[in-house]
Design an enzyme around this catalytic site. Sequence first.
Site, mmCIF file in Angstrom:
data_model
loop_
_atom_site.group_PDB
_atom_site.id
_atom_site.type_symbol
_atom_site.label_atom_id
_atom_site.label_comp_id
_atom_site.label_asym_id
_atom_site.label_seq_id
_atom_site.Cartn_x
_atom_site.Cartn_y
_atom_site.Cartn_z
ATOM 1 N N CYS B 84 -0.123 -10.276 -10.514
ATOM 2 C CA CYS B 84 0.016 -8.835 -9.885
ATOM 3 C C CYS B 84 -0.852 -7.798 -10.739
ATOM 4 O O CYS B 84 -0.816 -6.737 -10.336
ATOM 5 C CB CYS B 84 1.467 -8.455 -10.034
ATOM 6 N N LYS B 330 7.687 0.341 -5.996
ATOM 7 C CA LYS B 330 9.001 0.434 -5.188
ATOM 8 C C LYS B 330 8.917 1.182 -3.626
ATOM 9 O O LYS B 330 9.531 0.403 -2.655
ATOM 10 C CB LYS B 330 10.126 1.036 -6.156
ATOM 11 N N HIS B 334 3.591 -2.739 -2.696
ATOM 12 C CA HIS B 334 2.844 -3.609 -3.521
ATOM 13 C C HIS B 334 2.161 -4.584 -2.997
ATOM 14 O O HIS B 334 2.480 -5.841 -3.178
ATOM 15 C CB HIS B 334 4.050 -4.223 -4.535
#
Lengths: 388, 388
Positions: B84, B330, B334
């Site tokens: 990520c 959130k 993402h």
Amino acid sequence: MTGVRVAGTGLTPFGNAPERTSRDLFAEASSAAFADSGVPREDVEAVFYGNFMGELAEHQGHQGPLMAEAAGVRAPATRYESACASSGMAVRDAVMRVRNGEHDVVLVGGAERMTNLGTAGATEALAIAADELWEVRAGMTFPGAYALMAKAYFDEFGGGREDLAHVAVKNHENALTNEKAQYQKSIEVAEVLDAPTVSSPLGLYDACPLSDGASALVLTSEAYAEEHDIDAPVSITGTGQGGDRMALHDREFLARSPAAREAGEEAYTDAGIDAGDVDVAEVHDCFTIAEVLALEALDLEPVGEGITAARDGRTTADGDTPINLSGGLKAKGHPVGATGASQIAEVSKLLAGTHPNSEHVADATTGVAHNAGGTVASAAVHVLEVAK
Amino acid sequence: MTGVRVAGTGLTPFGNAPERTSRDLFAEASSAAFADSGVPREDVEAVFYGNFMGELAEHQGHQGPLMAEAAGVRAPATRYESACASSGMAVRDAVMRVRNGEHDVVLVGGAERMTNLGTAGATEALAIAADELWEVRAGMTFPGAYALMAKAYFDEFGGGREDLAHVAVKNHENALTNEKAQYQKSIEVAEVLDAPTVSSPLGLYDACPLSDGASALVLTSEAYAEEHDIDAPVSITGTGQGGDRMALHDREFLARSPAAREAGEEAYTDAGIDAGDVDVAEVHDCFTIAEVLALEALDLEPVGEGITAARDGRTTADGDTPINLSGGLKAKGHPVGATGASQIAEVSKLLAGTHPNSEHVADATTGVAHNAGGTVASAAVHVLEVAK
């Protein structure tokens, strides 16, 4: 700007080791590189790691930190993926970081686990280096792509399968002294020509094998090497990168590699040399035709004449510019992510006089490593020189 | 050493777009970044691209050259993969290259296609950011890993689900003005607490969604920006990277992120600031607990106190140090490979006064972007400042 020294190199054997994980392979290669260098692991400031198909072969991404751990190093680690040029890109970035004073000591390398996928599985996994939408879905795999490139070459410049066979024969001959090579075995031109066709005009012996393996390099700044009395007689003095359109159908010429030419020109300029200064090179011969295209892109042969270089002895061990004295991808093997850094290891040892084939290049001071991704949509070229 | 300016930024909408390829997404983001910057594509000298799971989601590796092509750029391109934190690492390398004078103009960014895999498929694909041999095979996925971290935090420092709920509520609130956000929708603490449990103590609203999307940045040297009269009021002045053991069981503390601390300290030192100078930050809130751990690792909150930051209003839009004014992972979404570069885009706009939430940080001069990989086995932190 400081010089960048090759302080140590380490390779696993290249070949069939389907039971070994890539972390296991990289642990071995990095241990060997640390032992060779005399540099303590604690001094490593960053890890640059190349891997191509870990997601498919091991269901493992995020290999940077995993490989730092495997190497016993506590330092930030990044994974580079540029298909078969993955660790060439890792080397490039590592060189720039050391040169610019960001780091004094770095660990660079790569690994690939492939044979656990089997031949069909690995061929399918390798295909993700091509354009999935426009090439792979149409059935293209890499033997097919390089066969198109070979046909285009023959059409434009002449030459044929027998010329390519000499490339394979030469590289197998060179690998006879290489203990880590996948094939330590001579072959004859007739055998190459008689081998099963993989994708016409290329036969089985025109292709490199599937391989498992890892490579590692400890690179240091010149200042670090001097201060710590590290035996590191070879510098990486030039780095270059090139890019091209991904799909073959988007290119003007199939039988040219502009990405490699761009990378080579940049690396030569960076090192302040020209092609005539190159004494020895490791080039990316994933297929025999790839070696021919590489020689021409690197200006080691005029365009259209690379095809005769092996046949006429210009690139054999006793030729003017020996190419792939390690055995090349063809005979040494091609664990994809490991290849680029392994080429640097080979050239470094050839120039340092510590390679089993160094005797063929006793006076060599300048070497080149050429690493290509896909059908050369990516290329990384490095120049190494004996430090003055 | 030259300063590095953010000349332009571009984002696609983040959300569900399973029919769009990553090249399509990156073409849109890069087009927007070029338009925003006023820099011509021909001036780009290198492309730095982050992607995490292209091999699994699209059966496509070697995305560097493919994305250069999608962006309409003829320049060498490299793909960075650090789970990520993939495009955070791409930004780091791009910043170093510009700073060291290697390039004047670079294109940086990332993309991810995820929702075409479905929830179960994407969760399985995301798991390759953890240790396949010791975590994934034992059944660990990321919601489980972060749940362990949340439990460890509660055990060591106190706090509970309601505190975490305030993080989710805050980030949803911030996203209301963000047209590109996946969720432009307020939520209440009670809803968060009532949502289905994903992995105890974490519920559905503690987790970021699966997202498709891309981000792009045009970065230039200070000299280039001045010479070409480019409107680029924000500089990237600090970069840092940290690494940790891959598997949770190999770490001393589950409720700390030493890789992020290391990256933050390096970035602060690099920029010549300390945590007290930070006016605004985008941090990697893949789960609500991750935001808490990030605040503490970045010294924006003392260890053990980050849990109350959102609840007590210290990190809300009108708090002392607003966190994730974009909506964060959130609420903004993402798309893994796009996230790191998208955070730089958000902080840059917040500081430039061109972000819809800039009014909350009208006097801000210093911002931070924190991008993490896996359970923070990798971290990249960047400092941005209004150019003097």
